[in-house]
Each structure stands twice: as C-alpha cells, then as structure tokens.
Design an enzyme around this catalytic site. Structure first.
Site, PDB file in Angstrom:
ATOM      1  CE  LYS A 126      -2.020   2.090  -7.211  1.00 56.14           C
ATOM      2  NZ  LYS A 126      -1.954   1.632  -8.603  1.00 56.14           N
ATOM      3  CE1 TYR A 178      -5.584   0.358 -14.729  1.00 52.75           C
ATOM      4  CE2 TYR A 178      -3.968   0.857 -13.021  1.00 52.75           C
ATOM      5  CZ  TYR A 178      -5.178   1.099 -13.623  1.00 52.75           C
ATOM      6  OH  TYR A 178      -5.994   2.091 -13.143  1.00 52.75           O
ATOM      7  CG  ASP A 184       3.338   2.753 -14.269  1.00 54.46           C
ATOM      8  OD1 ASP A 184       3.524   3.011 -13.062  1.00 54.46           O
ATOM      9  OD2 ASP A 184       2.212   2.676 -14.785  1.00 54.46           O
TER      10      ASP A 184
HETATM   11  C1  LIG Z   1      -2.401   2.403  -9.760  1.00 53.45           C
HETATM   12  C2  LIG Z   1      -1.518   2.474 -10.930  1.00 53.45           C
HETATM   13  C3  LIG Z   1      -1.590   3.558 -11.828  1.00 53.45           C
HETATM   14  C4  LIG Z   1      -2.610   4.649 -11.700  1.00 53.45           C
HETATM   15  O1  LIG Z   1      -2.466   5.397 -10.537  1.00 53.45           O
HETATM   16  P1  LIG Z   1      -3.710   6.247  -9.980  1.00 53.45           P
HETATM   17  O2  LIG Z   1      -3.138   6.993  -8.829  1.00 53.45           O
HETATM   18  O3  LIG Z   1      -4.770   5.257  -9.608  1.00 53.45           O
HETATM   19  O4  LIG Z   1      -4.153   7.151 -11.083  1.00 53.45           O
HETATM   20  C5  LIG Z   1      -0.709   3.561 -12.887  1.00 53.45           C
HETATM   21  N1  LIG Z   1       0.196   2.575 -13.064  1.00 53.45           N
HETATM   22  C6  LIG Z   1       0.302   1.541 -12.213  1.00 53.45           C
HETATM   23  C7  LIG Z   1       1.350   0.491 -12.447  1.00 53.45           C
HETATM   24  C8  LIG Z   1      -0.557   1.436 -11.137  1.00 53.45           C
HETATM   25  O5  LIG Z   1      -0.476   0.383 -10.313  1.00 53.45           O
END
Ligand SMILES: *Cc1c(COP(=O)(O)O)cnc(C)c1O
Length: 421
Positions: free
Chosen positions: A273, A143, A244
């Site tokens: 986050k 994700y 990520d």
């Molecule tokens: C939440 C998340 C995103 C997206 O971040 P947003 O601030 O919601 O756009 C991307 N990658 C990972 C692994 C995430 O947990």
C-alpha cells in the site's frame, strides 16, 4: 466527457458485479489532498486511496523520482540482473525496520506479498524437516487480500470463504482480539490464542495476522500486549510469526510500523500500500536471516515485474520524504484533530462508537450502511469518503491541514445526522 456508459457496461470495479454496476465518479486529476471530478467539483480526500497516498497527490518529489528513473530504465527483469533502485530501497527498508529482519523479497501487490510470506514459511519448515505442518493460524475478522492463499486466511464468515470454500485450504481461526488499544490488559484475553497454539502447533507453519489494526474486518484497534504474548508463544512452540503490515505500515498508526507499538518483531513482515506513496503497485516481504538462508532449495517465487525500477525508485523517494517531514508530529496532530472532530458523532442515534488511532478515524454504526448512498452524500459535501458495512472511516493523507480535517469530520456528522436520524 468520459464514456461512463462504457465503464458501466464493460469495466469491473472492486467487489462489484456488471449486472448492477455500482455508482462511480469520473475523476480527472488529483493534487495535494484534493480529487478533481470531471464536472469541476473538488473533493477533500479522506481515504488516501485505500491507505496508499500518504503524501497526497501529484507530489513533486515523487514525480521527479519517476521521471528520472523512466529516463534511465522503466523496467528490466530481476532474474540475473540487479539495479540501484532495488538495492537502495532494500537498504532503506532494513534501516527503518527491526534489526532481525535482513532479507527482502519484492513482489507486485499486497496479496502477492501474503502469498510469498506463506510460501516462505512453508518452504522453510519443510527445509527444517517439519513435515507435519500443513496449516496456518490466524484471527477471525482478518483481511489479507484476494488471491487464494490470502483469501484462505481472511475472515471465514465475512470474507470470501462462502463463495470459494471448496477451493480454499482449511486453516485454524482464533477468536479476534477483543481488548482495545487503550483498555486495561487482562491475561484472559490471550487465552483463546494460547489454547489454540498449544493444541495445533505441530501442524502450523506460521501465525499470520494484522498487527494492532484489524482493517477491513472491522477497523478495530487492539492492545499491543497481544503482540508481545503471541511473540512469546510462537517462540515457545517453534511457530513462525508473520505480520501483515500492508495497511498499517509507514506511520499510519503513530509508529512507523504498527509492530513497534509492542516492541516485538515478526519473523516475516509484509509491506505494501503506502510503500510507493500510492504511486505504483509494489510490495515487499522482509524476513529473518534464518529463514532467508535456511531453505535447502531455491525459494520458488519470481514475478515478471519483480523489483520494478520505477516502483522501487518512487518508493525510495516516498520513504525519503516521510523521513524528511516530521511524520510523527503530523500523525499526532491528525489523531488529535480526528478525535475532536469526530466526537460530536458519538451522540447521534445511528452511531455505536467512535475511535481513532494515529491518522485513522472510525465511526462504527449500529447497522450496515448503503455504500453508494453515503458516497453520493459525501460527494455533495465536497469530501471523498467510502464507507463499507457498518463502518464510516477516514485515513487522510498525512499532509492534510486542520481545516480540511474539520471539513471531513463535519461532513461525516452532517451525513449521518441526515441519513440515520
Ligand atoms: C490491502 C491489504 C492487502 C492486499 O493488498 P493488495 O495490494 O490489495 O493486494 C493485504 N493485507 C492487508 C492488511 C491489506 O490492507
């Protein structure tokens, strides 16, 4: 009383539709690890508002940072201007990350950080004359966010591909990691990835994935050896590596960043986050000097609210707070409490398995659960937990005390026992 009817009729909530609005609870304030509902009930927060509020809510140090910065300037454009909050945060991020990461791009959300990382990789490859490259490679069950570039590397089955497939670029998907964090490593686990990169390296800009924890795509914790081997393979085939760490960054998995479990660094790193302690939306993309300096044109990205001073100031204060507290021991303690607390769930008939890593506890159910039904049951128990698919999971604020962790775990046990006898 809040106008819930208006909310139902007019406001979208995440991943919902307006013809059958999902259940929502009006919250009026939050303090420490507790959310206060309009009817006066208090809920122990098991979600850290989706990985973000690592220090809990209404944190004096973070409030002060916001207040002080707002009295200087809440925002100025970052085009041709710069400011202390951005410089200070940039320095902190480099200090706590691998020394090879030296350039920082501030973006506005996790998804945008992923877009930026993908564009960086592509523009760098073009500058090197690698014109055959046109795709990214990633694991299934990943994700990376909800914007187009990010969506295109999310899991092709459970992600949003089925709705937007005609609009998405086609990338290369490899079987997800199967060797769990604590399992014995066997080199056969890297074979699918090895074959895919051998076959496709000419056409891939970069490999992108979530290190150690596949989040939304299954809350699976996998073996650090994957990272080491993938780093070697990316070097061998001259393919960039993007991590990520938007969910895992800032201590959640027991190391400050999940890639530190493997002692390897990516070429490009996405953070988000918990970056601001959950106060404001901000993300950062860090990269190698080679990439930062290796583009023959300007890097074509520059959001209006780039490096917003309020967000940078609160992020700096959040990192200071994290460093000042004994985060490593806080996480170790949470890990132990979650492990012990969730253990009884293992014997419940609806449960497939439980797992914990750092301050993350997961109960994987045999079947998918009804999110609204369980959220309501948890609210009755005095806790805030929002399951999805077949996963009931918690990632509490790091400041949570033992008795509140126990309350979370006992509530999970009781709710599963009652709902899935
Ligand atoms: C939440 C998340 C995103 C997206 O971040 P947003 O601030 O919601 O756009 C991307 N990658 C990972 C692994 C995430 O947990």
């Amino acid at each position: 009383m809040m106008d819930i009817q208006f909310d139902k009729e007019h406001l979208w909530h995440p991943y919902t539709n307006l013809s059958e609005p999902a259940l929502t609870f009006p919250v009026v304030s939050a303090q420490g690890v507790r959310l206060k509902l309009e009817d006066g009930r208090e809920l122990i927060d098991g979600m850290s508002s989706w990985w973000a509020c690592i220090h809990g809510y209404n944190v004096p140090e973070l409030n002060a940072a916001l207040k002080n910065q707002s009295e200087l300037m809440s925002h100025v454009m970052f085009g041709s201007l710069t400011h202390e909050p951005a410089i200070r945060l940039g320095k902190q991020l480099l200090e706590i990350n691998h020394e090879s990461l030296q350039q920082v791009f501030f973006a506005d959300s996790g998804s945008v950080a992923v877009e930026v990382a993908m564009k960086m990789a592509a523009q760098y490859c073009y500058a090197k004359g690698q014109h055959d490259k046109k795709r990214f490679m990633t694991f299934r069950s990943g994700y990376h966010g909800d914007t187009f570039g990010a969506m295109s590397v999310c899991d092709p089955v459970n992600g949003m591909h089925h709705i937007f497939s005609r609009l998405l670029n086609q990338h290369i998907f490899v079987d997800p990691p199967r060797c769990a964090f604590d399992d014995d490593w066997d080199d056969k686990h890297i074979e699918p990835f090895k074959q895919a990169i051998a076959e496709h390296h000419h056409q891939i800009f970069a490999v992108i994935f979530e290190p150690i924890v596949q989040g939304v795509g299954g809350m699976f914790f996998y073996h650090p050896e994957y990272l080491r081997q993938i780093r070697m393979l990316c070097d061998e085939y001259d393919v960039l590596l993007i991590f990520d760490e938007i969910a895992t960054g800032f201590g959640r998995t027991g190391t400050l960043f999940a890639y530190q479990h493997a002692n390897v660094a990516p070429d490009i790193l996405c953070l988000g986050k918990a970056l601001t302690g959950g106060y404001l939306t901000l993300s950062a993309v860090l990269c190698h000097t080679d990439i930062g300096r290796g583009m023959d044109n300007n890097f074509m990205h520059g959001p209006t609210f780039m490096a917003n001073p309020l967000a940078c100031a609160v992020a700096s204060a959040s990192i200071d707070l994290l460093m000042k507290r004994d985060w490593r021991n806080q996480i170790l303690l949470l890990e132990k409490q979650l492990k012990e607390g969730l253990l009884p769930c293992q014997s419940l008939p609806g449960v497939k398995r439980i797992r914990t890593l750092g301050a993350i506890g997961v109960v994987e159910m045999i079947k998918s659960v009804d999110t609204d039904d369980l959220v309501a049951a948890f609210v009755e128990e005095g806790v805030w937990i929002r399951p999805f698919a077949h996963l009931i999971y918690v990632m509490p604020p790091y400041i949570m005390q033992a008795e509140d962790v126990q309350h979370l775990c006992k509530s999970i046990y009781r709710v599963i026992k009652k709902r899935y006898p």
